[in-house]
Design an enzyme around this catalytic site. Structure first.
Site, PDB file in Angstrom:
ATOM      1  N   HIS A 122     -16.842 -18.473  20.084  1.00 40.82           N
ATOM      2  CA  HIS A 122     -15.762 -18.495  19.098  1.00 40.82           C
ATOM      3  C   HIS A 122     -14.667 -17.504  19.489  1.00 40.82           C
ATOM      4  CE1 HIS A 122     -18.689 -20.636  16.596  1.00 40.82           C
ATOM      5  NE2 HIS A 122     -17.691 -20.976  15.812  1.00 40.82           N
ATOM      6  N   LYS A 135     -13.454 -13.758  14.826  1.00 41.73           N
ATOM      7  CA  LYS A 135     -14.516 -14.212  13.927  1.00 41.73           C
ATOM      8  C   LYS A 135     -15.324 -13.004  13.464  1.00 41.73           C
ATOM      9  CE  LYS A 135     -18.292 -17.568  13.505  1.00 41.73           C
ATOM     10  NZ  LYS A 135     -17.826 -17.997  12.164  1.00 41.73           N
TER      11      LYS A 135
END
Length: 267
Positions: A153, A157
């Site tokens: 990601h 995040k």
């Protein structure tokens, strides 16, 4: 028309949800809420000139004032449980894409939704392809019990591992049961090098780098072969068909469900 409030409206996912709801023929955007961006124009946030809403700071007040049918929440792990509780107590159905909810919070909110006879959906991932990736991984685990999960990601995040990785591990563990793989005397020269170990013996590895959006692969190993099942979201638009589906389907539910597959594959 389904009246929708978006919580976390100024975030990257929130802005995509604003545009999606605004352009949906069967929905009306009644409120945008984000305590970090009060007073901002949704037209400026989204680039949609006709979206004439101002971001509000107080979720409880917005729920009361606008009486939405559905609250879509893309906020933070710290605030999501309280937001869902506020929505349910206000008679509003939550559709939650925020990850990081503890299992105890999900259980508590499920009981509250049942008491209120209100539908709700908590989805670790709204991309239809990601849901299929998880289902394919579960099917493969019957024949390839040795597996590890790598999720990748963007570097902003807040939680690790991702909700999608945890959900995938839960589904695989439920299918194959506890399974010991690798050497019991294995030594990590750097703590954490082998990733986190999920219940059932499944290793999860998290990568956080700029340039990624949301990606996951499940690698299976067998005698003389490997199998990799991978999904890539290259744009946040990939989540929007699932968000639309959840908003529509939550209107017919009377309980809180965990996982978009519960409404995609119910038939």
């Amino acid at each position: 028309m389904i009246k929708v409030l978006v919580s976390g409206a100024a975030g990257r996912m929130g802005r995509e949800v604003l545009k999606t709801v605004f352009h949906s023929d069967d929905m009306v955007l009644v409120s945008a809420v984000d305590p970090v961006a009060p007073g901002q124009s949704t037209a400026v946030l989204t680039g949609v000139a006709d979206m004439q809403l101002v971001v509000e700071a107080d979720l409880a007040e917005a729920l009361k004032r606008h009486s939405p049918d559905v609250m879509v929440d893309f906020t933070t792990p710290r605030s999501v449980a309280g937001n869902v509780e506020l929505a349910l107590n206000a008679g509003v159905r939550p559709v939650v894409g925020t990850t990081g909810l503890a299992a105890a919070d999900i259980e508590r909110l499920s009981r509250l939704a049942a008491e209120k006879k209100l539908g709700g959906i908590i989805a670790p991932n709204f991309a239809i392809g990601a849901i299929l990736m998880m289902q394919f991984a579960v099917a493969a685990s019957k024949y390839f019990p040795h597996c590890e999960i790598i999720e990748l990601h963007h570097d902003q995040k807040l939680d690790a591992p991702s909700g999608t990785a945890i959900k995938t591990a839960e589904l695989i563990a439920a299918r194959r049961g506890d399974f010991v793989q690798g050497l019991p005397a294995e030594v990590e020269k750097i703590p954490g090098a082998r990733g986190g170990e999920f219940s059932g013996g499944i290793r999860i590895h998290s990568v956080r780098l700029p340039g990624f959006v949301a990606h996951q692969e499940v690698i299976f190993g067998g005698l003389g072969q490997t199998l990799t099942i991978r999904h890539d979201s290259i744009s946040r638009e990939s989540f929007m068909p699932g968000v639309q589906l959840a908003i529509r389907r939550v209107m017919d539910l009377q309980e809180l469900v965990y996982g978009l597959e519960k409404v995609i594959f119910e038939n």
